[in-house]
Design a protein around this motif. Structure first.
Motif, mmCIF file in Angstrom:
data_model
loop_
_atom_site.group_PDB
_atom_site.id
_atom_site.type_symbol
_atom_site.label_atom_id
_atom_site.label_comp_id
_atom_site.label_asym_id
_atom_site.label_seq_id
_atom_site.Cartn_x
_atom_site.Cartn_y
_atom_site.Cartn_z
ATOM 1 N N TYR A 142 2.784 9.936 1.378
ATOM 2 C CA TYR A 142 3.610 10.905 0.605
ATOM 3 C C TYR A 142 4.758 10.840 1.126
ATOM 4 O O TYR A 142 5.936 11.109 0.264
ATOM 5 C CB TYR A 142 2.707 12.207 0.872
ATOM 6 N N LEU B 173 -5.501 13.190 -4.182
ATOM 7 C CA LEU B 173 -6.289 14.531 -4.191
ATOM 8 C C LEU B 173 -7.522 14.335 -4.699
ATOM 9 O O LEU B 173 -8.456 15.010 -4.024
ATOM 10 C CB LEU B 173 -5.166 15.648 -4.910
ATOM 11 N N SER C 79 -0.559 11.586 4.429
ATOM 12 C CA SER C 79 0.733 12.267 4.724
ATOM 13 C C SER C 79 1.730 11.716 4.667
ATOM 14 O O SER C 79 2.978 11.604 4.262
ATOM 15 C CB SER C 79 0.549 13.452 5.433
ATOM 16 N N MET D 78 0.013 21.668 -2.843
ATOM 17 C CA MET D 78 -1.125 21.509 -3.543
ATOM 18 C C MET D 78 -2.285 21.057 -2.603
ATOM 19 O O MET D 78 -3.317 21.525 -2.479
ATOM 20 C CB MET D 78 -1.168 21.002 -5.002
ATOM 21 N N PHE D 79 -1.837 19.565 -2.348
ATOM 22 C CA PHE D 79 -2.849 18.879 -1.376
ATOM 23 C C PHE D 79 -2.976 19.722 -0.318
ATOM 24 O O PHE D 79 -4.324 19.656 0.093
ATOM 25 C CB PHE D 79 -2.228 17.399 -0.962
ATOM 26 N N GLN E 203 9.142 19.363 -6.260
ATOM 27 C CA GLN E 203 7.856 19.449 -6.830
ATOM 28 C C GLN E 203 6.734 20.227 -5.566
ATOM 29 O O GLN E 203 7.163 20.665 -4.674
ATOM 30 C CB GLN E 203 7.560 18.232 -7.118
ATOM 31 N N GLU F 34 3.364 18.766 -5.170
ATOM 32 C CA GLU F 34 2.316 18.184 -4.891
ATOM 33 C C GLU F 34 1.751 18.106 -3.478
ATOM 34 O O GLU F 34 0.618 18.493 -3.150
ATOM 35 C CB GLU F 34 2.674 16.510 -5.148
ATOM 36 N N GLY F 35 2.732 18.189 -2.529
ATOM 37 C CA GLY F 35 2.484 18.132 -1.276
ATOM 38 C C GLY F 35 1.586 19.645 -0.671
ATOM 39 O O GLY F 35 0.533 19.656 -0.112
ATOM 40 N N LEU G 40 11.744 16.707 1.829
ATOM 41 C CA LEU G 40 12.210 15.333 0.776
ATOM 42 C C LEU G 40 12.090 15.571 -0.597
ATOM 43 O O LEU G 40 12.891 15.039 -1.419
ATOM 44 C CB LEU G 40 11.218 14.175 1.394
ATOM 45 N N PHE G 41 10.989 16.275 -0.910
ATOM 46 C CA PHE G 41 10.890 16.447 -2.313
ATOM 47 C C PHE G 41 10.800 18.072 -2.774
ATOM 48 O O PHE G 41 9.538 18.480 -3.065
ATOM 49 C CB PHE G 41 9.868 15.874 -2.925
ATOM 50 N N PHE H 117 7.106 17.518 4.389
ATOM 51 C CA PHE H 117 7.473 16.237 3.657
ATOM 52 C C PHE H 117 7.830 16.846 2.291
ATOM 53 O O PHE H 117 8.912 16.643 1.611
ATOM 54 C CB PHE H 117 6.598 15.255 3.478
ATOM 55 N N ASN H 118 7.041 17.715 1.746
ATOM 56 C CA ASN H 118 7.227 18.391 0.496
ATOM 57 C C ASN H 118 8.652 19.290 0.490
ATOM 58 O O ASN H 118 9.516 19.141 -0.285
ATOM 59 C CB ASN H 118 6.254 19.370 0.110
ATOM 60 N N ASN I 210 2.337 18.462 8.016
ATOM 61 C CA ASN I 210 3.000 17.249 7.677
ATOM 62 C C ASN I 210 3.230 17.255 6.292
ATOM 63 O O ASN I 210 4.312 17.138 5.655
ATOM 64 C CB ASN I 210 2.106 15.895 8.038
ATOM 65 N N PHE I 211 2.478 17.584 5.451
ATOM 66 C CA PHE I 211 2.462 17.593 3.918
ATOM 67 C C PHE I 211 3.711 18.483 3.309
ATOM 68 O O PHE I 211 4.180 18.335 2.633
ATOM 69 C CB PHE I 211 1.127 17.873 3.303
#
Lengths: 483, 103
Positions: free
Chosen positions: A181, A129, A178, B63-64, B58, B60-61, B54-55, B50-51, B46-47
């Motif tokens: 990630y 980031l 992405s 926030m990105f 958290q 993180e994705g 899959l995860f 996935f967040n 996409n982010f």
């Protein structure tokens, strides 16, 4: 939150302080004081550079939960970039005070300092980031700088080409991120590296993601399939901006590229990115050289020469060891001095006569012997002729690559060597034009501004000094072997 | 009801490829910019997917994605400014007319 963490980012805060001071000076100083703004900015930046050298260099620290890292190597590369920026600032004083630029000269310095801040973040980031933010902070103000002569058509055209390719490349880069990630569940460099190492086999999605990441940064570095913007942007932008773009921006991107490839994807070196980089290096060096031969405009010529130089810099990443890192940093240092010497001469001639074509340099030696001499040294250094620094930087980078030891690397270095001979031809074309060819309308004798002469003296001293004095390379080797 | 992740991932990939296709084939600069926006939005989605799938523990994705949206806005603003500057001089924003500098 522990606010003392901010002390870890001395360089970043220093650049911001210089930026704020220049901004306040530009905003509140009455018209009379504006003429010395370039001088004030240069002196402030010189003080900041000296401060960065004097202040104790940390061994290794990280801040903000590991998003930001600093170490002796990182401070060293930032100091190398600082020296380059200082030379660019010195060389641009006359241009900033010229009639067409004077009204908005403050903006040039402000934008330049902001991009430098972005490059520092790129170098220090240990989380993607922060890296993306740094990358965009570095490349967006650069587009505004390329468009600086907004009433000149070439500048506008260069800016639109630069901004469209820059956004396109960062979109591709972020798509790669992405996927990374999705595969690893984190954006921290260390966590990604651990997840990849724990994964065992290399999935095809990881290779795809890696290809996206490499092509995204390849745009910034102008590696060959992604280099098409380089020549146009270098030609259209004001020469001060071009010299900044070609050395500082490229040096920072090359170092950040090395950090990403070795620290994040180091585990899949031989399975995934060794061959991608292999192909990129061969293409970059060869195509850059072949296109440089046919250029008539000196700025375009230097653009293609810098494309091929980027290929040589990549050899240091290919080595994937501490010697490679030292050789890469030394190459960036030498490249800063040699390329800025060449751009300094181009700028001095352009400011005095408005000419940038290679043909108009014919017979320059008879009228301006010192300038031609500086240009000759720059060309010799870029081509890699022994007593000068360029020879040693190429020598070290080839040695570090060969230390890998496989046959494929030997072939790669052989191709790079053959290309060095090709590059000798076109670099010497410039020397031939200045010293041997004769022309009816030679550029008349002129006396370049004191700032331009100072910049050229520094760069020439760097070219000769770095070739003779070995302590710089030894020092870089010492600090890189620690990590 | 559960929708599998693939039903989100395929549209984003199609979006991304449409963006690349549009960037290469379009001649109007604004249309090229829109194509790039399409690519950036595909990245954002996409982010988030996935967040979310899959995860989920958290952020993180997410926030990105927030930062990526801001960056995309800044990029577009700058590109529009440069395009307007070009339009004032040319009365035309067709890329095939911006060819003063070539090999």
């Amino acid at each position: 939150m522990d606010y003392s963490q901010f002390l870890a980012m001395k360089q970043e805060i220093g650049v911001l302080v210089v930026f704020l001071l220049v901004f306040l000076y530009d905003t509140f100083m009455p018209r009379k004081g504006q003429a010395v703004l370039p001088l004030v900015a240069t002196v402030l930046f010189a003080c900041f550079t000296a401060f960065c050298f004097v202040t104790p260099w940390p061994d290794s620290i990280d801040a903000f939960a590991g998003m930001y890292a600093s170490s002796t190597v990182i401070v060293a590369i930032k100091n190398i970039l600082n020296v380059g920026v200082l030379i660019v600032l010195i060389q641009s004083i006359k241009w900033a005070n010229s009639e067409t630029t004077a009204i908005r000269r403050g903006e040039f310095y402000e934008l330049l300092l902001v991009t430098l801040f972005g490059m520092y973040l790129m170098i220090s980031a240990r989380h993607f980031l922060l890296f993306v933010i740094g990358l965009e902070t570095a490349s967006l103000p650069l587009a505004a700088m390329v468009a600086f002569d907004k009433h000149r058509h070439e500048s506008r055209e260069a800016a639109i080409k630069y901004i469209l390719t820059a956004i396109f490349s960062s979109a591709i880069f972020m798509m790669g991120l992405s996927f990374v990630y999705g595969l690893t569940g984190s954006l921290y460099f260390t966590n990604i590296a651990m997840a990849i190492a724990a994964g065992g086999t290399v999935s095809s999605l990881l290779v795809l993601a890696l290809a996206f990441v490499i092509s995204g940064i390849g745009f910034k570095l102008s590696l060959v399939p992604f280099h098409l913007w380089t020549a146009d942007v270098y030609q259209g932008a004001p020469t001060s901006v071009t010299s900044y773009l070609s050395v500082i921006s490229k040096g920072a991107a090359a170092f950040a590229f090395m950090v990403i490839l070795t620290q994040v994807f180091g585990a899949v070196y031989s399975q995934a990115w060794e061959w991608m980089l292999y192909a990129l290096i061969i293409l970059t060096i060869t195509v850059g050289n072949l296109f440089a031969i046919r250029q008539k405009n000196l700025k375009r010529f230097l653009a293609f020469s810098s494309v091929s130089q980027a290929g040589y810099i990549m050899l240091g990443i290919m080595a994937d060891n501490a010697v490679g890192a030292a050789a890469l940093m030394f190459y960036i240092l030498v490249y800063i001095f040699s390329n800025l010497a060449a751009f300094g001469v181009v700028q001095a001639v352009e400011n005095a006569s408005g000419k940038v074509d290679m043909d108009s340099y014919k017979g320059l030696y008879k009228t301006n012997p010192r300038l031609s001499f500086a240009m000759m040294l720059a060309m010799f250094s870029l081509a890699g002729i022994p007593p000068f620094a360029g020879f040693f930087s190429k020598f070290f980078i080839f040695t570090s690559a060969i230390s890998q030891g496989s046959i494929a690397i030997y072939v790669l270095v052989l191709i790079a060597l053959i290309n060095t001979i090709v590059s000798l031809y076109y670099y010497l074309l410039v020397v031939k034009a200045m010293f041997i060819s004769d022309d009816d309308c030679v550029i008349p004798t002129f006396r370049s501004a004191g700032s331009e002469r100072l910049g050229l003296w520094i760069t020439v001293a760097g070219i000769v000094g770095l070739g003779i004095v070995s302590c710089f390379y030894n020092y870089l080797l010492d600090i890189t072997s620690i990590i | 009801m559960d929708i599998s992740m693939i039903y989100y991932l395929v549209p984003t990939l199609v979006m991304f490829c449409c963006g690349i296709y549009g960037f290469i084939t379009r001649k109007n600069m604004i249309a090229m910019l829109i194509s790039i926006e399409l690519m950036l939005n595909a990245v954002d989605i996409n982010f988030v997917i996935f967040n979310r799938y899959l995860f989920p523990g958290q952020l993180e994705g997410m926030m990105f994605t927030l930062f990526a949206i801001a960056i995309a806005a800044a990029e577009t603003a700058l590109a529009i400014a440069i395009i307007i500057n070009l339009f004032r001089a040319h009365k035309n924003i067709d890329v095939s007319d911006i060819t003063k500098m070539k090999f």
